[in-house]
Design an enzyme around this catalytic site. Structure first.
Site, PDB file in Angstrom:
ATOM      1  N   LYS A 145       0.832  -1.211   0.000  1.00  0.00           N
ATOM      2  CA  LYS A 145       0.000   0.000   0.000  1.00  0.00           C
ATOM      3  C   LYS A 145       0.864   1.258   0.000  1.00  0.00           C
ATOM      4  O   LYS A 145       0.641   2.175  -0.799  1.00  0.00           O
ATOM      5  CB  LYS A 145      -0.902   0.004   1.247  1.00  0.00           C
ATOM      6  CG  LYS A 145      -1.588   1.333   1.509  1.00  0.00           C
ATOM      7  CD  LYS A 145      -2.501   1.275   2.711  1.00  0.00           C
ATOM      8  CE  LYS A 145      -1.855   1.622   4.021  1.00  0.00           C
ATOM      9  NZ  LYS A 145      -1.521   3.055   4.217  1.00  0.00           N
ATOM     10  N   ASN A 146       1.843   1.296   0.902  1.00  0.00           N
ATOM     11  CA  ASN A 146       2.625   2.533   1.061  1.00  0.00           C
ATOM     12  C   ASN A 146       3.617   2.777  -0.070  1.00  0.00           C
ATOM     13  O   ASN A 146       4.223   3.845  -0.132  1.00  0.00           O
ATOM     14  CB  ASN A 146       3.339   2.544   2.414  1.00  0.00           C
ATOM     15  CG  ASN A 146       2.372   2.803   3.556  1.00  0.00           C
ATOM     16  OD1 ASN A 146       1.197   3.079   3.327  1.00  0.00           O
ATOM     17  ND2 ASN A 146       2.861   2.710   4.781  1.00  0.00           N
ATOM     18  N   CYS A 177      -5.897  13.517  12.654  1.00  0.00           N
ATOM     19  CA  CYS A 177      -5.801  12.081  12.415  1.00  0.00           C
ATOM     20  C   CYS A 177      -5.808  11.378  13.754  1.00  0.00           C
ATOM     21  O   CYS A 177      -5.253  11.880  14.723  1.00  0.00           O
ATOM     22  CB  CYS A 177      -4.519  11.769  11.660  1.00  0.00           C
ATOM     23  SG  CYS A 177      -4.235  10.015  11.519  1.00  0.00           S
ATOM     24  N   ARG A 203       0.322  14.683  13.064  1.00  0.00           N
ATOM     25  CA  ARG A 203       0.842  14.432  11.720  1.00  0.00           C
ATOM     26  C   ARG A 203       0.782  15.665  10.819  1.00  0.00           C
ATOM     27  O   ARG A 203       0.073  15.686   9.821  1.00  0.00           O
ATOM     28  CB  ARG A 203       0.088  13.264  11.085  1.00  0.00           C
ATOM     29  CG  ARG A 203       0.179  12.022  11.921  1.00  0.00           C
ATOM     30  CD  ARG A 203      -0.575  10.880  11.341  1.00  0.00           C
ATOM     31  NE  ARG A 203       0.175  10.180  10.318  1.00  0.00           N
ATOM     32  CZ  ARG A 203      -0.229   9.062   9.747  1.00  0.00           C
ATOM     33  NH1 ARG A 203      -1.363   8.543  10.079  1.00  0.00           N
ATOM     34  NH2 ARG A 203       0.484   8.486   8.831  1.00  0.00           N
ATOM     35  N   ASP A 227       4.395   0.866  12.169  1.00  0.00           N
ATOM     36  CA  ASP A 227       3.235   0.167  11.598  1.00  0.00           C
ATOM     37  C   ASP A 227       3.141  -1.302  12.025  1.00  0.00           C
ATOM     38  O   ASP A 227       2.176  -1.980  11.668  1.00  0.00           O
ATOM     39  CB  ASP A 227       3.261   0.259  10.061  1.00  0.00           C
ATOM     40  CG  ASP A 227       2.849   1.630   9.560  1.00  0.00           C
ATOM     41  OD1 ASP A 227       2.392   2.458  10.381  1.00  0.00           O
ATOM     42  OD2 ASP A 227       2.971   1.878   8.344  1.00  0.00           O
ATOM     43  N   ARG A 278      -8.873  -0.520   4.447  1.00  0.00           N
ATOM     44  CA  ARG A 278      -8.007   0.507   3.842  1.00  0.00           C
ATOM     45  C   ARG A 278      -6.653  -0.075   3.488  1.00  0.00           C
ATOM     46  O   ARG A 278      -6.003   0.391   2.554  1.00  0.00           O
ATOM     47  CB  ARG A 278      -7.784   1.662   4.835  1.00  0.00           C
ATOM     48  CG  ARG A 278      -8.996   2.529   5.066  1.00  0.00           C
ATOM     49  CD  ARG A 278      -8.642   3.707   5.941  1.00  0.00           C
ATOM     50  NE  ARG A 278      -7.319   4.206   5.573  1.00  0.00           N
ATOM     51  CZ  ARG A 278      -6.464   4.762   6.418  1.00  0.00           C
ATOM     52  NH1 ARG A 278      -6.780   4.916   7.677  1.00  0.00           N
ATOM     53  NH2 ARG A 278      -5.288   5.176   6.007  1.00  0.00           N
TER      54      ARG A 278
HETATM   55  C1  UD1 Z   1       4.112   7.038   6.465  1.00  0.00           C
HETATM   56  C2  UD1 Z   1       3.285   5.809   6.233  1.00  0.00           C
HETATM   57  C3  UD1 Z   1       2.677   5.327   7.538  1.00  0.00           C
HETATM   58  C4  UD1 Z   1       3.761   5.145   8.602  1.00  0.00           C
HETATM   59  C5  UD1 Z   1       4.629   6.391   8.721  1.00  0.00           C
HETATM   60  C6  UD1 Z   1       5.822   6.197   9.629  1.00  0.00           C
HETATM   61  C7  UD1 Z   1       2.520   6.126   3.953  1.00  0.00           C
HETATM   62  C8  UD1 Z   1       1.394   6.411   3.039  1.00  0.00           C
HETATM   63  N1  UD1 Z   1       2.240   6.132   5.269  1.00  0.00           N
HETATM   64  O1  UD1 Z   1       3.236   8.054   6.939  1.00  0.00           O
HETATM   65  O2  UD1 Z   1       2.019   4.086   7.300  1.00  0.00           O
HETATM   66  O3  UD1 Z   1       3.150   4.894   9.851  1.00  0.00           O
HETATM   67  O4  UD1 Z   1       5.138   6.767   7.420  1.00  0.00           O
HETATM   68  O5  UD1 Z   1       6.601   5.131   9.188  1.00  0.00           O
HETATM   69  O6  UD1 Z   1       3.621   5.865   3.525  1.00  0.00           O
HETATM   70  N2  UD1 Z   1       5.886  14.968  10.642  1.00  0.00           N
HETATM   71  C9  UD1 Z   1       6.004  16.311  10.866  1.00  0.00           C
HETATM   72  N3  UD1 Z   1       6.000  17.163   9.799  1.00  0.00           N
HETATM   73  C10 UD1 Z   1       5.865  16.727   8.512  1.00  0.00           C
HETATM   74  C11 UD1 Z   1       5.746  15.350   8.298  1.00  0.00           C
HETATM   75  C12 UD1 Z   1       5.774  14.492   9.380  1.00  0.00           C
HETATM   76  O7  UD1 Z   1       6.120  16.746  12.015  1.00  0.00           O
HETATM   77  O8  UD1 Z   1       5.843  17.548   7.594  1.00  0.00           O
HETATM   78  C13 UD1 Z   1       5.900  14.011  11.784  1.00  0.00           C
HETATM   79  C14 UD1 Z   1       4.616  13.242  11.941  1.00  0.00           C
HETATM   80  O9  UD1 Z   1       3.698  13.949  12.717  1.00  0.00           O
HETATM   81  C15 UD1 Z   1       5.088  11.971  12.609  1.00  0.00           C
HETATM   82  C16 UD1 Z   1       6.485  11.763  12.034  1.00  0.00           C
HETATM   83  O10 UD1 Z   1       6.874  13.022  11.515  1.00  0.00           O
HETATM   84  O11 UD1 Z   1       5.168  12.144  13.994  1.00  0.00           O
HETATM   85  C17 UD1 Z   1       6.621  10.724  10.957  1.00  0.00           C
HETATM   86  O12 UD1 Z   1       5.620  10.954   9.982  1.00  0.00           O
HETATM   87  P1  UD1 Z   1       5.766  10.556   8.452  1.00  0.00           P
HETATM   88  O13 UD1 Z   1       6.989   9.723   8.239  1.00  0.00           O
HETATM   89  O14 UD1 Z   1       5.625  11.788   7.648  1.00  0.00           O
HETATM   90  O15 UD1 Z   1       4.504   9.668   8.252  1.00  0.00           O
HETATM   91  P2  UD1 Z   1       3.691   9.568   6.924  1.00  0.00           P
HETATM   92  O16 UD1 Z   1       4.628   9.791   5.798  1.00  0.00           O
HETATM   93  O17 UD1 Z   1       2.461  10.360   7.017  1.00  0.00           O
END
Ligand code: UD1
Length: 417
Positions: free
Chosen positions: A22-23, A117, A122, A305, A397
């Site tokens: 999925k990711n 969320c 996030r 995850d 999902r």
């Molecule tokens: C992706 C995965 C999700 C997984 C996560 C962490 C997808 C579609 N989803 O989510 O399944 O649980 O990686 O491995 O690939 N953050 C910020 N600012 C930003 C972006 C992130 O503060 O601009 C923080 C988030 O709040 C979180 C952390 O960074 O605490 C990691 O988030 P991130 O790696 O971005 O998760 P996703 O990419 O949304």
């Protein structure tokens, strides 16, 4: 609303094939926006999140043609609406992945800010900061990110923290930028590498994907390509945990053991025997479950995850397991549901302290997010008697045909409407 009914207490045994990730599929579907030529994907999992992304792309004007066995052809010859509306983004945060490609290809993009969320705040500040560093003008208005750039410019950008979709967004945007972009403190997740592989097949010039420093030499245009989506390492890990939890013996095929090292190590520590081949993994457990310690962190460390699924396993281990969540601030919602099944768990800050018990007993529980749902399925399979899991739309999902796959391994599981 659908529910799952599980009659627990039976070891899982047999063989099953893992689906596409999925990711990896979600960013790679967005990569189609970068080229006017067709992108053909294979091994695309049939999941609600993937369908949501396809709906989003179709609304923008991308033509999609779904073939058999997970093949999807995307044709983004013309993009009529570089827009990701709130109605779709609120159901799937990964819609933010359209921002980088839309801006790079169309020079403008309007993407709704993801709403609150369940598993934490996030935010998407890193996505926005990175695109601004590449010369984009961005304002936030009426809940939307409005971005403009005649042509993005290569730059050096260091992420303040490791973000998977943030890295993917900037990686995609940089492929069409003017000049060289260097992304530092980049996510090293295998899904980032799979995206880079697809982009390279489309003509992008990328070096260092899979390390924390990715260099992208921008090109004027990307061309069509065909790409097979990598196997889902979290689905693999979920089934491995389920087999180990029930004291079973199963072979998972169509997977990549090399993307799961941290998970396989913890399953072995917990008492499972794991035999790896490059494209398959056999797992079995005969003896007792042992207590383990887990700390989630960006790849290659233990994935957030898989945290909930391993907690299900730990409920029946000998001794006390400590599971520390460092990525998301509110990812312990499965704890109170596991307690309903007889687990003994205390939460202290971002750590769960799980005291192993002799047995779990079936009850009605509620799924709160995708991986929490998988955790409850595993716990239901371990528990004596019947477990009903409510709100399983979360499961749909991210897991393709989970009841069918578990039934093939001998689980008594069925969906009721
Ligand atoms: C992706 C995965 C999700 C997984 C996560 C962490 C997808 C579609 N989803 O989510 O399944 O649980 O990686 O491995 O690939 N953050 C910020 N600012 C930003 C972006 C992130 O503060 O601009 C923080 C988030 O709040 C979180 C952390 O960074 O605490 C990691 O988030 P991130 O790696 O971005 O998760 P996703 O990419 O949304």
């Amino acid at each position: 609303m659908d529910k799952l009914l599980i009659e627990g207490g039976r070891p899982l045994a047999g063989e099953l094939r893992v689906s596409g990730a999925k990711n990896a599929a979600l960013p790679i579907l967005c990569a189609a926006l970068l080229s006017p030529e067709p992108l053909t994907l294979t091994n695309v999992p049939r999941l609600n999140d993937v369908r949501t992304m396809q709906t989003l792309l179709a609304q923008m004007g991308v033509r999609l043609d779904a073939g058999t066995r997970g093949t999807v052809a995307l044709d983004a010859r013309s993009i009529d609406w570089p827009l990701a509306p709130y109605e779709l983004v609120k159901t799937m945060r990964a819609s933010i992945l359209a921002l980088g490609p839309l801006l790079a290809r169309c020079g403008e993009a309007r993407v709704s800010l993801p709403g609150g969320c369940a598993i934490g705040l996030r935010p998407v500040d890193q996505h926005v900061k990175g695109l601004q560093a590449m010369g984009a003008e961005i304002d936030l208005e009426h809940g939307y990110i409005n971005a403009r750039a005649t042509r993005l410019k290569g730059t050096r950008f260091g992420f303040d923290l490791v973000t998977v979709t943030g890295t993917e967004n900037l990686l995609m945007a940089a492929t069409l930028a003017d000049g060289t972009t260097v992304l530092e403190n980049a996510a090293r997740e295998p899904e980032v590498v799979d995206l880079a592989r697809c982009l390279t097949a489309m003509g992008a010039r990328i070096d260092g994907a899979g390390t924390d420093r990715i260099t992208i030499d921008g090109v004027a245009a990307l061309h069509g390509a065909t790409h097979a989506i990598m196997p889902d390492r979290i689905e693999t890990g979920t089934f491995l945990a389920a087999v180990a939890a029930t004291g079973g013996d199963a072979l998972l095929t169509g997977t990549q053991a090399g993307t799961l090292d941290a998970v396989l190590d913890k399953l072995r520590e917990a008492g499972a025997t794991v035999d790896e081949a490059p494209a398959s993994i056999r797992i079995r457990r005969r003896g007792a479950l042992a207590a383990i310690h887990i700390r989630t962190a960006p790849y290659p460390a233990f994935p957030t995850d898989m945290q909930a699924q391993m907690m299900a396993l730990a409920t029946r281990a000998h001794g006390t397991t400590v599971i520390t969540e460092t990525i998301f601030e509110n990812r312990m919602m499965h704890v109170q549901e596991l307690v309903r099944l007889g687990a003994v768990i205390d939460v202290e800050g971002n750590a769960a302290i799980v005291k192993g018990v002799a047995k779990l007993t079936g009850a009605t529980v509620m799924a709160t997010d995708l991986r929490a749902s998988a955790c409850l399925v595993i716990a239901g399979l371990m528990a004596e008697g019947e477990t009903t899991i409510d709100r399983i739309y979360h499961l749909d999902r991210g897991y393709e045909e989970i009841e069918e796959k578990l039934s093939a391994l001998g689980a008594r599981i069925r969906r009721i409407q």
